[in-house]
Write a protein that holds these residues in place. Structure first.
Motif, short mmCIF file in Angstrom:
data_model
loop_
_atom_site.label_atom_id
_atom_site.label_comp_id
_atom_site.label_asym_id
_atom_site.label_seq_id
_atom_site.Cartn_x
_atom_site.Cartn_y
_atom_site.Cartn_z
N GLU A 82 24.05 43.81 31.03
CA GLU A 82 24.92 43.44 31.97
C GLU A 82 26.18 42.56 31.17
OE1 GLU A 82 24.46 40.90 35.38
OE2 GLU A 82 22.93 39.57 34.42
N SER A 83 27.47 42.56 31.65
CA SER A 83 28.54 41.75 31.24
C SER A 83 29.12 41.19 32.11
CB SER A 83 29.52 42.88 30.42
OG SER A 83 30.81 42.38 30.13
N ASN A 84 29.76 39.92 31.76
CA ASN A 84 30.44 38.96 32.47
C ASN A 84 31.95 39.51 32.91
OD1 ASN A 84 31.66 38.61 29.96
ND2 ASN A 84 31.79 36.63 30.19
N SER A 85 32.17 40.94 32.69
CA SER A 85 33.60 41.42 32.92
C SER A 85 33.30 42.83 33.34
CB SER A 85 34.07 41.57 31.53
OG SER A 85 35.38 42.50 31.64
N THR A 86 33.98 43.20 34.31
CA THR A 86 33.77 44.36 34.89
C THR A 86 34.78 45.44 33.92
OG1 THR A 86 36.12 44.50 36.00
CG2 THR A 86 34.40 43.45 37.20
N PHE A 87 34.61 46.94 34.16
CA PHE A 87 35.54 47.86 33.15
C PHE A 87 36.87 47.44 33.34
CE2 PHE A 87 31.68 50.88 33.96
CZ PHE A 87 30.77 50.31 33.02
N THR A 88 37.32 46.97 34.35
CA THR A 88 38.83 46.74 34.51
C THR A 88 39.09 45.49 34.04
OG1 THR A 88 38.48 46.03 37.10
CG2 THR A 88 39.05 48.33 36.69
N GLY A 89 38.53 44.70 33.34
CA GLY A 89 39.07 43.46 32.76
C GLY A 89 38.74 42.39 33.96
N LEU A 90 38.17 42.39 34.92
CA LEU A 90 37.92 41.16 35.70
C LEU A 90 36.60 40.38 35.60
CD1 LEU A 90 38.78 42.89 39.31
CD2 LEU A 90 40.25 41.69 37.67
N LYS A 144 37.31 47.55 43.39
CA LYS A 144 38.31 47.08 42.39
C LYS A 144 37.70 46.87 41.04
CE LYS A 144 38.47 43.06 44.49
NZ LYS A 144 38.86 41.80 44.88
N ALA A 145 36.38 47.11 40.64
CA ALA A 145 35.83 47.08 39.53
C ALA A 145 35.74 48.22 38.73
CB ALA A 145 34.45 45.97 39.58
N TYR A 146 35.29 49.21 39.45
CA TYR A 146 34.77 50.31 38.34
C TYR A 146 35.84 51.24 37.81
CZ TYR A 146 35.15 54.31 41.75
OH TYR A 146 35.71 55.25 42.71
N SER A 147 35.67 52.15 36.90
CA SER A 147 36.52 52.98 36.09
C SER A 147 37.66 53.46 37.09
CB SER A 147 35.85 53.85 35.31
OG SER A 147 34.95 53.45 34.44
N HIS A 148 37.50 54.20 38.16
CA HIS A 148 38.37 54.72 38.76
C HIS A 148 39.31 53.66 40.02
CE1 HIS A 148 37.35 58.48 37.42
NE2 HIS A 148 35.89 58.23 37.55
N PHE A 149 39.36 52.56 39.63
CA PHE A 149 39.91 51.58 40.55
C PHE A 149 41.35 51.99 40.71
CE2 PHE A 149 42.16 50.72 36.69
CZ PHE A 149 43.29 49.86 36.93
N ASP A 150 41.92 52.74 39.97
CA ASP A 150 43.42 53.30 40.30
C ASP A 150 43.36 53.98 41.74
OD1 ASP A 150 41.75 55.19 38.82
OD2 ASP A 150 43.81 56.36 38.72
N ARG A 151 42.41 54.30 42.26
CA ARG A 151 42.12 54.88 43.69
C ARG A 151 42.40 54.06 44.58
NH1 ARG A 151 36.80 58.76 42.70
NH2 ARG A 151 37.55 60.00 40.77
N VAL A 152 42.60 52.97 44.22
CA VAL A 152 42.94 51.86 45.61
C VAL A 152 44.32 51.60 45.18
CG1 VAL A 152 42.47 49.56 46.45
CG2 VAL A 152 40.48 50.58 45.08
#
Length: 394
Positions: free
Chosen positions: A150-158, A312-320
């Motif tokens: 696990e990472s302390n960052s989402t795929f979108t840089g949050l 808001k976090a996953y790779s397809h966040f642009d769908r929001v």
């Protein structure tokens, strides 16, 4: 000298034809010439006030419709420019609890081993604590080593909390077989999220080596919510002659096991590990796929705020595309109706499939053949079972 200018009897200086047709006059005067001001006046003259009003209303309306429903339009027209991928080679899946493993392997055209292969289950973890526990309880009898990064960052840089670390106490049943790693995020906002995803998946390769994987061990490559059934993994670890890479066809659910989308989830795969060749990835690796091999439960969260976080976090966040997509009441309403969180059409490759899947997902009231731990603890995971769409706010 009057004969040229004299008017015949009864003749008038004014023609009986209309003389206010400026378009006709313009055509007569400009015959053989380039377009002149007279013709422009003619065009303007032909447009009345209703036409102007129509254009003033139509153009903004078209722009608005495209802005709001653009993704739907492009999704619906997808078959015009994108061909469906190559079909898989489907391998029939035979199983019954009262049939011996030797006979099951034989039914698949495989032999039987003297000893089962070791199995490594490897996942890249975000925040799916409930689903992870159901997954690991399902696979627990047959997995040699559980590997989690696990990472302390989402795929979108949050920035995000280390959810597994905070809930590690729930997973004591695998502690002795757990290889756990943390990958520091790069926090590059605005970058393509698939780059960060690839970076974190690459880190999994190093963690996997630390876990002690060896050639011909079985490696399960799938997201946390893509859960192979335990009898599928037991079959593959005992049978000899299985394909070196085998995709798993999973039943595809959305929000809970009440909304069965289809049986076409295919990204999960099982690999016979090869040093220097096998790389952790989440795409198509081969043409072979084993039928009815487990479950994919996407967006199967207990709390509404978990839905918002993933959106808001996953790779397809642009769908929001609009802020109201994250409204809690809207999300709850959509979950209970089986509709699309992002107001999108089905992602298919033919008009027939798109039209066939349009609208809400039909409710399913079957809880037959689901992970055993889920049913044994139905009181705890009630939100994943049919008839229980209401979520906690969190």
């Amino acid at each position: 000298m009057w004969n040229k200018s004299r008017l015949t009897e009864g003749e008038s200086r004014y023609s009986s034809k209309k003389t206010d047709d400026i378009c006709s006059e313009a055509n007569d005067e400009d015959s053989g010439r380039t377009l002149s001001m007279s013709r422009l006046k003619c065009i303007k003259y032909g447009l009345d006030m209703k036409a102007y009003l129509f254009l003033l209303v139509l153009v903004p309306m078209c722009v608005f419709v495209i802005y709001v429903h653009g993704p739907k339009i492009t999704s619906f027209l997808r078959p015009l420019w994108e061909k469906p991928p190559k079909s898989f080679h489907d391998i029939p899946h035979y199983y019954h609890e009262n049939v011996s493993m030797e006979n099951l392997c034989k039914l698949h055209g495989w032999g039987i081993r003297e000893h089962p292969r070791r199995v490594f289950d490897v996942v890249l973890f975000n925040n799916e604590v409930d689903i992870l526990k159901i997954r690991w309880k399902e696979l627990d009898p047959y997995v040699t080593e559980f590997v989690l990064l696990e990472s302390n960052s989402t795929f979108t840089g949050l920035a995000k909390p280390l959810f597994f670390s905070a809930n590690r106490g729930q997973f004591k049943f695998v502690e002795s077989r757990l290889t756990y790693g943390q990958c520091p995020g790069r926090f590059r906002r605005g970058e393509n999220p698939f780059i960060e995803e690839a970076y974190q998946r690459l880190a999994l390769d190093f963690l996997l080596k630390q876990a002690g994987i060896q050639d011909d061990d079985l490696l399960i490559m799938s997201d946390v919510d893509e859960i192979p059934s335990r009898h599928t993994i037991n079959l593959l670890r005992w049978c000899d002659g299985i394909p070196p890479i085998l995709h798993l066809r999973l039943k595809n659910y959305l929000y809970s096991f009440e909304f069965l989308v289809d049986n076409n989830s295919w990204r999960a795969s099982v690999h016979r590990y090869q040093s220097g060749k096998t790389k952790y990835a989440h795409y198509r690796h081969s043409d072979d796929i084993l039928a009815d091999a487990g479950w994919h439960c996407s967006f199967c969260f207990r709390h509404i705020n978990e839905f918002i976080f993933k959106m808001k976090a996953y790779s397809h966040f642009d769908r929001v595309r609009f802020s109201h997509f994250l409204n809690t009441k809207r999300i709850q309403r959509i979950i209970c109706r089986g509709e699309n969180l992002f107001d999108m059409l089905p992602e298919e490759y033919t008009f027939k499939e798109i039209i066939g899947k349009m609208g809400p997902i039909p409710h399913s009231y079957s809880a037959v053949y689901l992970p055993s731990y889920l049913l044994e603890n139905a009181h705890k995971y009630k939100f994943l079972l049919p008839g229980n769409c209401l979520r906690e706010s969190g």
